[in-house]
Motif scaffolding. Structure first.
Motif: not given
Length: 223
Positions: A96-104, A123-127, A159-161, A185-189
């Protein structure tokens, strides 16, 4: 993250995998891997080189991700008539790829597993607030019975993941059957995801307090 906090984190860059639990796995970092990471972070890297080096790092992560899937022993006969004791994949894997960057990361997977089924989650994330909302998902109907490679290259907050993982759980996929493939990945994530999904396996190439968030734009050539 505030600049002074980033500098404090950079002083402690060598995070141990044990900091994030037993299911957190990091690609072995040799000079080759470090060069790939360096090129992808360098602001002077042109898009052609960026895609080339990104695909190389993606391939390494995908190969190690496949190594996390279940295999079974088998016996085959060689063209010369000899018997050989080998291994084959257990059936029931998908991606399963999370669009769009996961499609890379999809082509790297296709290069290794030509027939694997691939689902999509958008998934749309507010900037500004980083709030994430599921816009679209299309998954294999029998995904609850499969091992799932979830692909998303860059994680800053997680958050997106987390939203994508909730979609998989709503589809009855067990945490222990999900392997998250990631480049940076960041430590926070990492901590945010692991605290909510402790049985999930995470495979990444680097833990760093600053994620290269330009990845998707640079890879796909968008502004």
């Amino acid at each position: 993250m505030e600049p002074d906090l980033i500098q404090d984190s950079l002083k402690k860059e060598n995070f141990e995998d044990s900091d994030f639990g037993p299911n957190f796995k990091r690609l072995e970092v040799n000079d080759n891997v470090r060069e790939l990471q360096t090129v992808l972070r360098d602001k002077t890297t042109n898009r052609s080189d960026f895609v080339f080096y990104a695909d190389r790092l993606i391939r390494l992560i995908v190969e190690e991700g496949l190594n996390q899937l279940p295999y079974r022993e088998c016996e085959i006969t060689t063209p010369t008539g000899n018997r050989y004791d080998g291994l084959v994949y257990e059936k029931g894997n998908c991606c399963v790829s999370i669009m769009r960057s996961g499609e890379a990361m999809e082509q790297g997977l296709r290069d290794c597993c030509r027939s694997i089924r691939i689902g999509k989650i958008l998934i749309h994330s507010d900037e500004d607030t980083h709030d994430a909302k599921v816009v679209y998902s299309k998954l294999p109907p029998d995904i609850a019975n499969r091992k799932v490679l979830l692909m998303y290259p860059i994680m800053s907050t997680g958050n997106t993941v987390i939203k994508a993982l909730n979609v998989l759980k709503q589809s009855k996929v067990q945490e222990k059957n999900i392997i998250l493939l990631n480049l940076f990945i960041t430590p926070q994530a990492a901590k945010a995801i692991i605290s909510k999904f402790p049985d999930l396996t995470i495979l990444t190439s680097e833990v760093h307090p600053v994620a290269p968030n330009h990845f998707g734009q640079k890879y796909f050539g968008t502004s």
